[in-house]
Write a protein that holds these residues in place. Structure first.
Motif, PDB file in Angstrom:
ATOM      1  N   ALA A 111      15.366  17.378 -36.833  1.00 47.76           N
ATOM      2  CA  ALA A 111      14.683  17.988 -35.802  1.00 47.76           C
ATOM      3  C   ALA A 111      15.281  19.870 -35.806  1.00 47.76           C
ATOM      4  N   LEU A 112      16.433  19.928 -35.811  1.00 41.20           N
ATOM      5  CA  LEU A 112      16.743  21.451 -36.047  1.00 41.20           C
ATOM      6  C   LEU A 112      16.255  22.177 -37.314  1.00 41.20           C
ATOM      7  N   ARG A 113      15.871  21.534 -38.527  1.00 42.73           N
ATOM      8  CA  ARG A 113      15.326  21.981 -39.565  1.00 42.73           C
ATOM      9  C   ARG A 113      13.941  22.458 -39.194  1.00 42.73           C
ATOM     10  N   GLN A 114      13.068  21.496 -38.566  1.00 47.58           N
ATOM     11  CA  GLN A 114      11.560  21.719 -38.447  1.00 47.58           C
ATOM     12  C   GLN A 114      11.766  22.817 -37.430  1.00 47.58           C
ATOM     13  N   MET A 115      12.660  23.050 -36.441  1.00 48.80           N
ATOM     14  CA  MET A 115      12.799  23.911 -35.358  1.00 48.80           C
ATOM     15  C   MET A 115      12.764  25.474 -36.057  1.00 48.80           C
ATOM     16  N   ILE A 116      13.623  25.363 -37.016  1.00 45.82           N
ATOM     17  CA  ILE A 116      13.727  26.865 -37.557  1.00 45.82           C
ATOM     18  C   ILE A 116      12.589  26.863 -38.621  1.00 45.82           C
ATOM     19  N   VAL A 117      12.040  25.965 -39.327  1.00 45.16           N
ATOM     20  CA  VAL A 117      10.730  26.097 -39.970  1.00 45.16           C
ATOM     21  C   VAL A 117       9.628  26.831 -39.589  1.00 45.16           C
ATOM     22  N   TYR A 118       9.404  26.173 -38.071  1.00 49.20           N
ATOM     23  CA  TYR A 118       8.321  26.547 -37.447  1.00 49.20           C
ATOM     24  C   TYR A 118       8.576  27.967 -36.670  1.00 49.20           C
TER      25      TYR A 118
END
Length: 273
Positions: A258-265
Motif C-alpha cells: 500500500a505504501l509503495r503504491q501511494m508513493i508511486v501515485y
C-alpha cells in the motif's frame, strides 16, 4: 462476515517485502520543488487512520510503535488537530514523505469537508484544530495563505474498516465522495485502504496470508469501489498493528504494498505538474 475463499489469490503480491523496503528506502522526490511527498488520510471516525500511521512506522522501524495517539472505545474522533507525521529513516534523517492525519468524518460533526479541500491545496497549517461546522477562513491563524508545492497534498488516501463498508451512513459517504471529487478536480491521485481485515474475515484472522484469497474481502473491495468510484487496483487491504508486541513479515507485506503504491501515485502527480 464471511470465511469462504478462492482457490487462488484474486490479487498477487508482485514484490517481496525486501523489494518494497528497498524501493521505499531509496525513494526521493524527483521534483526539486518538493522536499517531502505529502499523503493525506481521511475517512470515518474509528477507521484506523492513526493506527495505520503507527503501523507504517512499525514496519519501517522494525518494532511496534505507538507515537500517534489512538482510542479504541470513543464514538467520536480522537484526532482533534490537523497533524503531520514524518518517520525516522535513521537517527539523523527522515523518510521523504509526510502523512497528514485528520479528524474523522461523522454524520453530523467531525471533520469539515471544506477544511479537507483547503488542506488538499496546502492552506491548512499543522496543528490547526478544526471546529465542527465552522470552515477555516483566510483570516484565521491556521490558514496558510501562500502554500508552496511542498505544502500541498500529493496523494489522497481514504481509510475505511473492511467490516463496515456496508454499514457506513449515506451522510459520511457523501462527505468522502465530496473530498474525492475535489481531489479529482485538482488532479490529485486517490487511493484507499480497507483496515481491520482480521475482524472482517475469520480466515484472515487465522492467517493474514489469506487476505487476498477471501471472497468476502473481495466483495468489500467491489462495494467500496462502486461507493466512492475508486478503481479496485487502488484499494488495498491491511491489518494494522494493534495487539501485537513484535512486527512480522505477514502483516508487513500488505502495508508495504500500500505504501509503495501511494508513493508511486504521488510521485507521478508531482512530476506531471
Amino acid at each position: 462476515m464471511g470465511g469462504a475463499s478462492f482457490s487462488q489469490p484474486w490479487r498477487s503480491m508482485p514484490w517481496t517485502n525486501e523489494e518494497n523496503l528497498n524501493f521505499i528506502k531509496s525513494y526521493k522526490p524527483q521534483n526539486n520543488d518538493v522536499e517531502n511527498l505529502r499523503i493525506l488520510l481521511h475517512g470515518p471516525v474509528g477507521a484506523g487512520k492513526s493506527s495505520f500511521i503507527n503501523s507504517l512506522e512499525s514496519v519501517l522501524l522494525g518494532r511496534v510503535t505507538g507515537r500517534v495517539m489512538t482510542d479504541t472505545i470513543s464514538a467520536n474522533s480522537f484526532t482533534k488537530k490537523y497533524k503531520a507525521f514524518k518517520i525516522h529513516k535513521d537517527p539523523e534523517s527522515f523518510y521523504p514523505f509526510i502523512f497528514n492525519d485528520t479528524m474523522g468524518f461523522e454524520q453530523r460533526n467531525g471533520m469539515n469537508v471544506e477544511d479537507i479541500k483547503l488542506a488538499l491545496m496546502g492552506h491548512v497549517t499543522e496543528g490547526y484544530k478544526p471546529i465542527p461546522g465552522v470552515q477555516l477562513k483566510e483570516s484565521d491563524q491556521g490558514y496558510n495563505s501562500c502554500p508552496s508545492l511542498d505544502d500541498k497534498v500529493h496523494a489522497l488516501v481514504c481509510v475505511m474498516p473492511a467490516d463496515l463498508v456496508s454499514l457506513i451512513s449515506d451522510e459520511v459517504v457523501k462527505k468522502m465522495r465530496d473530498v474525492r471529487l475535489a481531489a479529482s478536480d485538482m488532479g490529485i491521485p486517490q487511493l484507499a485502504i480497507l483496515t481491520k481485515v482480521d475482524e472482517a474475515c475469520p480466515e484472515v484472522k487465522n492467517n493474514i496470508k489469506n487476505v487476498y484469497e477471501s471472497i468476502y474481502l473481495k466483495e468489500q473491495v467491489d462495494k467500496f469501489s462502486l461507493m466512492l468510484g475508486i478503481p479496485q487496483n487502488c484499494i488495498f487491504l491491511v491489518k494494522n498493528y494493534e495487539s501485537e508486541l513484535q512486527t512480522n513479515e505477514d502483516i508487513n507485506g500488505p502495508i508495504l504494498i500500500a505504501l509503495r503504491q501511494m508513493i508511486v501515485y504521488g510521485e507521478d502527480f508531482i512530476n506531471n505538474l
